[in-house]
Design a protein around this motif. Structure first.
Motif, PDB file in Angstrom:
ATOM      1  N   UNK A   1      42.346  38.094  30.638  1.00 48.11           N
ATOM      2  CA  UNK A   1      43.029  37.516  31.792  1.00 48.11           C
ATOM      3  C   UNK A   1      42.762  38.299  33.052  1.00 48.11           C
ATOM      4  N   UNK A   2      42.824  39.640  32.942  1.00 47.27           N
ATOM      5  CA  UNK A   2      42.527  40.479  34.116  1.00 47.27           C
ATOM      6  C   UNK A   2      41.078  40.301  34.568  1.00 47.27           C
ATOM      7  N   UNK A   3      40.188  40.211  33.584  1.00 49.15           N
ATOM      8  CA  UNK A   3      38.771  40.000  33.933  1.00 49.15           C
ATOM      9  C   UNK A   3      38.586  38.667  34.660  1.00 49.15           C
ATOM     10  N   UNK A   4      39.243  37.624  34.160  1.00 49.56           N
ATOM     11  CA  UNK A   4      39.158  36.318  34.823  1.00 49.56           C
ATOM     12  C   UNK A   4      39.729  36.361  36.221  1.00 49.56           C
ATOM     13  N   UNK A   5      40.838  37.108  36.417  1.00 46.26           N
ATOM     14  CA  UNK A   5      41.441  37.212  37.750  1.00 46.26           C
ATOM     15  C   UNK A   5      40.501  37.913  38.720  1.00 46.26           C
ATOM     16  N   UNK A   6      39.870  38.986  38.229  1.00 45.65           N
ATOM     17  CA  UNK A   6      38.912  39.700  39.088  1.00 45.65           C
ATOM     18  C   UNK A   6      37.738  38.788  39.460  1.00 45.65           C
ATOM     19  N   UNK A   7      37.244  38.036  38.473  1.00 46.45           N
ATOM     20  CA  UNK A   7      36.133  37.107  38.752  1.00 46.45           C
ATOM     21  C   UNK A   7      36.557  36.039  39.763  1.00 46.45           C
ATOM     22  N   UNK A   8      37.779  35.518  39.580  1.00 46.20           N
ATOM     23  CA  UNK A   8      38.276  34.501  40.509  1.00 46.20           C
ATOM     24  C   UNK A   8      38.424  35.073  41.907  1.00 46.20           C
ATOM     25  N   UNK A   9      38.908  36.314  42.008  1.00 44.94           N
ATOM     26  CA  UNK A   9      39.039  36.965  43.317  1.00 44.94           C
ATOM     27  C   UNK A   9      37.671  37.139  43.972  1.00 44.94           C
ATOM     28  N   UNK A  10      36.677  37.521  43.149  1.00 45.01           N
ATOM     29  CA  UNK A  10      35.319  37.683  43.681  1.00 45.01           C
ATOM     30  C   UNK A  10      34.776  36.354  44.191  1.00 45.01           C
ATOM     31  N   UNK A  11      35.051  35.277  43.450  1.00 43.57           N
ATOM     32  CA  UNK A  11      34.597  33.952  43.885  1.00 43.57           C
ATOM     33  C   UNK A  11      35.245  33.550  45.204  1.00 43.57           C
TER      34      UNK A  11
ATOM     35  N   UNK B   1      29.202  37.636  40.160  1.00 43.61           N
ATOM     36  CA  UNK B   1      30.464  37.336  39.476  1.00 43.61           C
ATOM     37  C   UNK B   1      30.317  37.556  37.975  1.00 43.61           C
ATOM     38  N   UNK B   2      29.194  37.108  37.413  1.00 46.24           N
ATOM     39  CA  UNK B   2      28.990  37.276  35.969  1.00 46.24           C
ATOM     40  C   UNK B   2      28.823  38.728  35.570  1.00 46.24           C
TER      41      UNK B   2
END
Length: 314
Positions: free
Chosen positions: A295-305, A261-262
């Protein structure tokens, strides 16, 4: 140390010299004490010293004028900075006028006798005395086996909790080692007991033979207990090892997922940090472009989680 005891009308007294029908107890004796006893009772000094050798095997040895009985008895020691159990030889020499015991260390088995806590104990009844010693030995084996099983139960209670450590594996290994010593010694003692069933050199009474039968039964039970507890401890050790390994696998899985994720923001920030014309980078000229990218980066990370969570990777 050499001590001489004699019973008279059920009362145990300590004697100063050798007399008929006495019990000569040698605990970690000096060479002078061994020589004195060997010469007085006309015994080979090697047979008197046999029990002082930890490698001596259990046996019944008949010689002219005396009989040597060697058995293994349980003994407490400190191993790896904790209480553990092993076995040491106990020598019993039967002569016509005395019974002689030889051991490298003081033991609770003989303490039971010279503290006069054994009912019906008499130094005059030599074979009964021998069988009483053997009965106390098998009883002590069984008592220590229960202690070992209790320690195993305490370790198993911690299995599955966060307090389970590698130390538990070491403790289980120590318990299993104790049982290996016990199993070997009890099997050797079994051969001695079978030999004693045919022993007729010294007079035996019917109740003496009944006592020997009790010893054989108790020894057989101790062997069965040892085998059962050893199998249980072996299974418990494998269970603890599996749990510790599984816990390590879960930690590695979690760290791998977090690393994955990171890596997403690292890749995105690395792309935007490349030395190229800004007009080719998306949102580079857009107002609040930095916040949108974050924001897009956070959304992608959240989706990965969420994906990793659904796949039980977290």
């Amino acid at each position: 140390m050499r001590t001489i005891y004699k019973t008279d009308n059920g009362i145990l007294s300590q004697m100063e010299s050798f007399e008929p029908d006495v019990w000569v107890n040698l605990i970690s004796p000096t060479m002078d004490e061994l020589t004195e006893v060997a010469e007085y009772y006309d015994i080979d000094i090697a047979d008197v010293r046999a029990a002082l050798d930890e490698e001596e095997s259990s046996r019944v040895q008949m010689e002219d004028g005396y009989t040597l009985i060697l058995v293994d008895i349980p003994f407490e020691e400190i191993r790896n900075e904790q209480k553990a159990y092993t076995t040491i030889p106990l020598g019993i020499l039967l002569v016509q006028s005395a019974i002689i015991t030889v051991c490298s260390d003081d033991t609770v088995i003989l303490n039971y006798f010279y503290n006069n806590r054994m009912r019906g104990f008499s130094t005059k009844k030599k074979m009964r005395f021998v069988y009483q010693i053997l009965l106390r030995t098998t009883n002590l084996y069984q008592a220590l086996l229960r202690v070992i099983d209790k320690k195993r139960s305490e370790i198993e209670k911690r299995v599955g909790s966060e307090t389970t450590e590698d130390r538990d594996l070491i403790n289980l290994h120590e318990l299993e080692s104790n049982l290996v010593y016990f199993a070997t010694s009890l099997s050797a003692n079994k051969v001695v007991l079978e030999r004693l069933t045919r022993y007729e050199r010294i007079k035996q009474y019917p109740e003496d033979k009944e006592l020997l039968d009790d010893v054989i039964v108790e020894n057989r039970q101790a062997i069965e207990m040892t085998n059962i507890y050893r199998d249980i401890i072996h299974g418990a050790r494998e269970l603890v090892s599996t749990i510790i390994n599984n816990r390590l696998n879960n930690v590695m899985k979690f760290l791998t997922s977090i690393t994955l994720v990171m890596a997403i923001p690292t890749i995105i920030s690395g792309l935007y940090g490349m030395n190229v014309s800004g007009k080719w980078m998306p949102l580079s000229d857009t107002p609040h472009g930095f916040l949108i990218i974050c924001g897009l980066t956070g959304a992608v990370c959240l989706s990965a989680l969420l994906i990793l969570k659904r796949r039980k990777m977290l």
